[in-house]
Design a protein around this motif. Structure first.
Motif, PDB file in Angstrom:
ATOM      1  N   GLU A   7       9.014   2.441  -5.202  1.00 20.83           N
ATOM      2  CA  GLU A   7       7.690   2.302  -5.795  1.00 20.83           C
ATOM      3  C   GLU A   7       6.942   1.208  -5.053  1.00 20.83           C
ATOM      4  N   VAL A   8       5.632   1.126  -5.294  1.00 23.95           N
ATOM      5  CA  VAL A   8       4.821   0.097  -4.628  1.00 23.95           C
ATOM      6  C   VAL A   8       4.884  -1.192  -5.440  1.00 23.95           C
ATOM      7  N   PRO A   9       5.515  -2.256  -4.916  1.00 24.30           N
ATOM      8  CA  PRO A   9       5.507  -3.531  -5.651  1.00 24.30           C
ATOM      9  C   PRO A   9       4.170  -4.236  -5.496  1.00 24.30           C
ATOM     10  N   SER A  10       3.902  -5.174  -6.373  1.00 22.88           N
ATOM     11  CA  SER A  10       2.632  -5.908  -6.326  1.00 22.88           C
ATOM     12  C   SER A  10       2.660  -6.953  -5.225  1.00 22.88           C
ATOM     13  N   ALA A  11       1.480  -7.214  -4.661  1.00 19.21           N
ATOM     14  CA  ALA A  11       1.357  -8.258  -3.651  1.00 19.21           C
ATOM     15  C   ALA A  11       1.618  -9.625  -4.287  1.00 19.21           C
ATOM     16  N   GLY A  32       5.132   6.537   2.881  1.00 12.24           N
ATOM     17  CA  GLY A  32       5.336   6.254   1.461  1.00 12.24           C
ATOM     18  C   GLY A  32       4.931   4.829   1.141  1.00 12.24           C
ATOM     19  N   PRO A  33       5.539   4.209   0.120  1.00 13.25           N
ATOM     20  CA  PRO A  33       5.218   2.808  -0.202  1.00 13.25           C
ATOM     21  C   PRO A  33       5.603   1.871   0.938  1.00 13.25           C
ATOM     22  N   VAL A  34       4.652   1.035   1.359  1.00 10.59           N
ATOM     23  CA  VAL A  34       4.854   0.110   2.478  1.00 10.59           C
ATOM     24  C   VAL A  34       4.404  -1.280   2.045  1.00 10.59           C
ATOM     25  N   THR A  35       5.158  -2.290   2.463  1.00  9.33           N
ATOM     26  CA  THR A  35       4.772  -3.673   2.168  1.00  9.33           C
ATOM     27  C   THR A  35       4.695  -4.474   3.455  1.00  9.33           C
ATOM     28  N   TRP A  94      12.535  -1.466  -6.007  1.00 13.56           N
ATOM     29  CA  TRP A  94      13.612  -1.788  -5.084  1.00 13.56           C
ATOM     30  C   TRP A  94      13.535  -0.850  -3.881  1.00 13.56           C
ATOM     31  N   ALA A  95      14.198  -1.224  -2.819  1.00 12.76           N
ATOM     32  CA  ALA A  95      14.115  -0.452  -1.583  1.00 12.76           C
ATOM     33  C   ALA A  95      15.435  -0.515  -0.829  1.00 12.76           C
ATOM     34  N   LYS A  96      15.735   0.579  -0.163  1.00 11.57           N
ATOM     35  CA  LYS A  96      16.768   0.596   0.868  1.00 11.57           C
ATOM     36  C   LYS A  96      16.024   0.711   2.185  1.00 11.57           C
ATOM     37  N   VAL A  97      16.026  -0.357   2.977  1.00  6.38           N
ATOM     38  CA  VAL A  97      15.167  -0.457   4.155  1.00  6.38           C
ATOM     39  C   VAL A  97      15.499   0.656   5.143  1.00  6.38           C
ATOM     40  N   ARG A  98      14.507   1.524   5.392  1.00  4.84           N
ATOM     41  CA  ARG A  98      14.675   2.612   6.354  1.00  4.84           C
ATOM     42  C   ARG A  98      14.122   2.234   7.717  1.00  4.84           C
ATOM     43  N   LEU A  99      12.929   1.591   7.700  1.00  6.53           N
ATOM     44  CA  LEU A  99      12.275   1.229   8.953  1.00  6.53           C
ATOM     45  C   LEU A  99      11.662  -0.151   8.826  1.00  6.53           C
ATOM     46  N   ILE A 100      11.615  -0.863   9.966  1.00 10.19           N
ATOM     47  CA  ILE A 100      10.963  -2.172  10.046  1.00 10.19           C
ATOM     48  C   ILE A 100      10.005  -2.117  11.221  1.00 10.19           C
ATOM     49  N   PHE A 101       8.740  -2.521  11.001  1.00  8.38           N
ATOM     50  CA  PHE A 101       7.727  -2.522  12.057  1.00  8.38           C
ATOM     51  C   PHE A 101       7.138  -3.912  12.194  1.00  8.38           C
ATOM     52  N   ASP A 102       6.710  -4.237  13.452  1.00  9.60           N
ATOM     53  CA  ASP A 102       5.990  -5.491  13.657  1.00  9.60           C
ATOM     54  C   ASP A 102       4.508  -5.261  13.386  1.00  9.60           C
ATOM     55  N   GLU A 103       3.649  -6.288  13.667  1.00  9.88           N
ATOM     56  CA  GLU A 103       2.234  -6.176  13.328  1.00  9.88           C
ATOM     57  C   GLU A 103       1.506  -5.140  14.175  1.00  9.88           C
ATOM     58  N   ASN A 104       2.101  -4.730  15.299  1.00  5.47           N
ATOM     59  CA  ASN A 104       1.487  -3.726  16.161  1.00  5.47           C
ATOM     60  C   ASN A 104       2.013  -2.325  15.890  1.00  5.47           C
ATOM     61  N   GLY A 105       2.860  -2.166  14.856  1.00  2.87           N
ATOM     62  CA  GLY A 105       3.394  -0.861  14.510  1.00  2.87           C
ATOM     63  C   GLY A 105       4.606  -0.450  15.320  1.00  2.87           C
ATOM     64  N   LYS A 106       5.201  -1.374  16.086  1.00  6.60           N
ATOM     65  CA  LYS A 106       6.389  -1.062  16.878  1.00  6.60           C
ATOM     66  C   LYS A 106       7.637  -1.284  16.029  1.00  6.60           C
ATOM     67  N   PRO A 107       8.618  -0.363  16.112  1.00  7.93           N
ATOM     68  CA  PRO A 107       9.838  -0.511  15.304  1.00  7.93           C
ATOM     69  C   PRO A 107      10.667  -1.707  15.728  1.00  7.93           C
ATOM     70  N   MET A 108      11.325  -2.320  14.755  1.00  3.86           N
ATOM     71  CA  MET A 108      12.185  -3.476  14.992  1.00  3.86           C
ATOM     72  C   MET A 108      13.568  -3.194  14.419  1.00  3.86           C
ATOM     73  N   GLU A 109      14.564  -3.753  15.031  1.00  2.00           N
ATOM     74  CA  GLU A 109      15.934  -3.611  14.528  1.00  2.00           C
ATOM     75  C   GLU A 109      16.260  -4.683  13.505  1.00  2.00           C
ATOM     76  N   ALA A 110      15.663  -5.864  13.676  1.00  2.00           N
ATOM     77  CA  ALA A 110      15.916  -6.976  12.753  1.00  2.00           C
ATOM     78  C   ALA A 110      14.711  -7.894  12.748  1.00  2.00           C
ATOM     79  N   ARG A 132       0.856  -1.188   0.000  1.00  2.00           N
ATOM     80  CA  ARG A 132       0.000   0.000   0.000  1.00  2.00           C
ATOM     81  C   ARG A 132       0.888   1.233   0.000  1.00  2.00           C
ATOM     82  N   THR A 133       0.262   2.409  -0.110  1.00  4.18           N
ATOM     83  CA  THR A 133       0.960   3.687   0.002  1.00  4.18           C
ATOM     84  C   THR A 133       0.457   4.399   1.245  1.00  4.18           C
TER      85      THR A 133
END
Length: 727
Positions: free
Chosen positions: A425-429, A371-374, A395-411, A365-366
């Motif tokens: 850009e938004v890739p297809s599901a 921005g574009p989120v997968t 393609w993406a350079k990973v800036r942020l990673i979130f879990d299912e509750n929206g909390k940031p993750m390091e890995a 989604r956007t």
């Protein structure tokens, strides 16, 4: 006779011999007459041949000549010496089936303003055109024709074979480096059988309450921590018929399928479809019989129904574990979790935590802020910030990673559901995610995949063009053959008629007379748009209204959507998207409709209403009365004899102001209005049941005894299309 005169006569003799030889060749079709028309000439005194001045010189050779007509021989020499203007050849322009305004201007060696001027009188709104606007084939040819040029389809250039720079998955890992990971479990089943409520109870959340209309319309990916310390990744997929592609995508990344069946409702349509998805993906099934707390619950009946679909529970000698639960009250959920964990241990669900990341996009989604989120499931490697990922042509350079509750993750390790931010850009599901070593490498992969797609598209376009050219050539050859088989007089007549037709031919219509509805689809995520498009695929092309999806995409309604809708006179349908005040104001100025919905079947119902609105109103007849003809006679009115029918009203009544029709042996002979209606000798407006009357009609009709007179009214009604989207 002097020497000069002898030489002249000798040249003339050579000339006439050459003329006879060349005329013979032309007669048999070996020399075209266009090859021997003169540029400058003078008349020969001996015969009606027009000669070049060089012929009068000693040693002259034959250059060009032709016969003079009687009218031309009588003209003065000044008129005979007028040069013949050579034909001007039109400039050829290489075109494709679709070109942007800028590409067309470049191909014609013109500026963009020239293209705009050529399109002024067309159906396109020139003021809203951008240089990157894609023109259809009809418009491209129209611009070239107006510019005095000739269109020619560009041939596919044979380029040098490029080096394959695509990214691929790694070979299977060594079993020695594999480590246990959380199993990925997909919950499938019929709509409203309690899938999301079950998941809420497992993770103590309220997802079902937040879903529009009480149904799940997105794939939800959640990590559930069990009291025993085990972790399970659950995928909640929509049960509605519109979201079949989402369910199929969920089973392709899963290890175990939990099939939820309501104990009181039994096996339904989406239940059977879910079983088929699981079989296609070769994934084991755990049966969860839900709503067992209901009074009409019958778990044994559910197990027996599933036998018909090759789902054999352990009680019947099979391998499928069956657990009776209540998702709403939370009964027996621990037993279901234990069954999943036990099956995962048997399957030895493991993964390689090292090396480049591999995964699958569950949803995309956007987001306004991100921005574009997968939403993705990591299947191999460990995802960290700064990783360079490639998916499809994005393609993406990973800036942020979130879990299912929206909390940031390091890995994020294998088996975990994560939200990835940083896509260009938004890739297809449903696309696979691969990690590459650098941004340059990511760009190379995207360029290669774009190149491959363009080559495939160009080949398909070329096949279409060659097929059209072949059809035109065959039609032309047949037409020429039919023409040559005619006598010269008939041939001349046919050609003359054809010139008259083509000379004053009206502007050709670009459509086939069908009603059309152009629409634009915008959705919040790629899966929603995919589901809507799948529903629209069921629309029958033979309907009275043609449905034209001119654009679809992910994200809120934009200014470009308004411009595109205005160009095609279309409607914008949004699913779970917004349109700001500026967009609404612009849409109001352009007279473009924007319709947004939160529930998918409401959107389809609204679309059906708009399709119905394009149809012309139908006419429905309401019969007021029937009368039978008992006798016929003629009445003299002035100098004319008018046929009159003596009738008796059998049913209802006859109203002179209404419409009438004459029925004979089941066929309608006449339809129209009455000129007179009389009871005895009095003119009346209405005759009721059982009464006799005499009537005459507007038209030359010969009545017969036994005919039926029907009085009726017509009412315009709104027509409806027969399309059934399945809900």
């Amino acid at each position: 006779m002097n020497v000069k005169t002898m030489q002249t006569l000798e040249n003339l003799a050579q000339l006439h011999r050459a003329y006879r030889q060349l005329h013979s060749l032309a007669y048999y079709g070996k020399v075209r007459r266009a090859q021997w028309k003169p540029v400058l000439s003078s008349a020969c005194p001996m015969c009606p041949i027009q000669l070049h001045p060089l012929f009068w010189q000693p040693g002259a050779r034959l250059v060009q000549f032709r016969l003079l007509s009687t009218k031309e021989r009588k003209k003065p020499d000044k008129e005979k010496l007028k040069p013949i203007k050579p034909k001007t050849q039109k400039q050829e322009v290489e075109i494709r089936i679709q070109m942007t305004v800028e590409e067309l201007a470049k191909a014609m060696n013109k500026d963009i303003d020239h293209i705009y001027e050529a399109l002024l009188n067309s159906s396109i709104d020139v003021n809203s055109l951008e240089p990157d606007y894609v023109l259809d084939e009809v418009w491209i040819k129209d611009v070239i024709k107006k510019s005095g040029m000739k269109a020619r389809y560009a041939k596919l250039k044979e380029e040098k074979v490029k080096e394959n720079k695509d990214a691929v998955k790694r070979p299977p890992a060594d079993p020695a480096v594999l480590t246990s990971r959380p199993p990925v479990v997909t919950i499938l089943g019929h709509v409203d059988h309690g899938k999301t409520t079950l998941l809420d109870s497992l993770r103590k959340s309220q997802v079902a309450a937040m879903e529009a209309g009480g149904i799940t319309q997105h794939i939800g990916a959640f990590l559930v921590h069990l009291p025993s310390g085990e972790k399970i990744t659950f995928l909640d997929t929509p049960g509605h018929a519109a979201f079949s592609a989402m369910r199929a995508r969920g089973t392709n990344v899963t290890d175990i399928v939990v099939l939820v069946v309501a104990a009181e409702d039994g096996v339904q349509q989406q239940t059977v479809e879910s079983i088929q998805h699981a079989k296609n993906a070769k994934v084991p099934i755990v049966l969860a019989i839900n709503k067992c707390d209901k009074p009409k619950a019958d778990p044994e009946q559910v197990k027996k129904q599933l036998l018909a679909h090759d789902i054999v529970c352990e009680e019947y000698g099979g391998e499928v574990q069956a657990v009776c639960i209540s998702g709403l009250k939370g009964h027996n959920l621990e037993a279901l979790a234990e069954a999943i964990v036990a099956l995962a241990e048997v399957l030895e669900v493991k993964a390689d935590y090292t090396g480049p990341v591999e995964g699958t996009i569950i949803e995309s989604r956007t987001d306004k802020g991100k921005g574009p989120v997968t939403t993705a499931i990591i299947q191999r490697g460990t995802l960290k910030k700064g990783c360079i990922l490639v998916a499809e042509k994005a393609w993406a350079k990973v800036r942020l990673i979130f879990d299912e509750n929206g909390k940031p993750m390091e890995a994020a390790t294998p088996g975990l559901p994560v939200e990835i931010v940083g896509w260009k850009e938004v890739p297809s599901a449903g696309m696979e995610i691969l990690e590459v070593e650098s941004e340059q490498r990511a760009r190379e992969v995207v360029e290669w995949r774009t190149y491959v797609e363009e080559q495939e598209k160009a080949k398909k376009d070329l096949e279409v063009i060659e097929l059209k050219q072949k059809e035109h050539k065959e039609a032309y050859s047949k037409e020429r053959e039919d023409l040559l088989n005619l006598t010269w007089r008939k041939r001349k007549s046919v050609l003359k008629q054809r010139r008259n037709l083509t000379g004053n031919r009206p502007k050709e219509r670009t459509d086939d007379g069908k009603n059309r509805l152009a629409i634009i689809i915008k959705g919040d995520v790629d899966g929603s748009v995919e589901a809507i498009l799948d529903i629209l695929e069921t629309y029958d092309a033979d309907e009275e209204c043609e449905l034209d999806v001119i654009h679809w995409g992910v994200g809120d309604v934009s200014e470009n959507d308004i411009i595109l809708a205005k160009t095609f006179n279309g409607i914008i349908y949004g699913f779970n998207v917004n349109a700001n005040k500026f967009i609404h104001k612009l849409a109001s100025q352009k007279k473009v409709k924007i319709k947004t919905h939160k529930i998918i079947y409401r959107l389809i119902e609204d679309l059906k209403e708009d399709l119905n609105g394009t149809l012309p109103p139908g006419v429905e007849e309401h019969v007021l009365g029937h009368a039978s003809v008992l006798a016929t006679f003629d009445v003299t009115v002035g100098k004319n004899k008018v046929p009159v029918a003596g009738c008796r009203v059998q049913k209802g009544y006859l109203d002179r102001k209404m419409n009438f029709k004459l029925v004979r042996n089941g066929e309608i002979i006449w339809s129209g209005s009455l000129t007179s209606l009389k009871h005895l000798k009095n003119d009346v407006l209405e005759i009721k049941t059982g009464m006799e009357c005499g009537l005459s009609v507007d038209g030359d009709i010969a009545f017969q005894v036994g005919d039926e007179i029907v009085c009726f009214t017509e009412e315009k009604i709104k027509q409806k299309i027969s399309w059934d989207p399945g809900f």
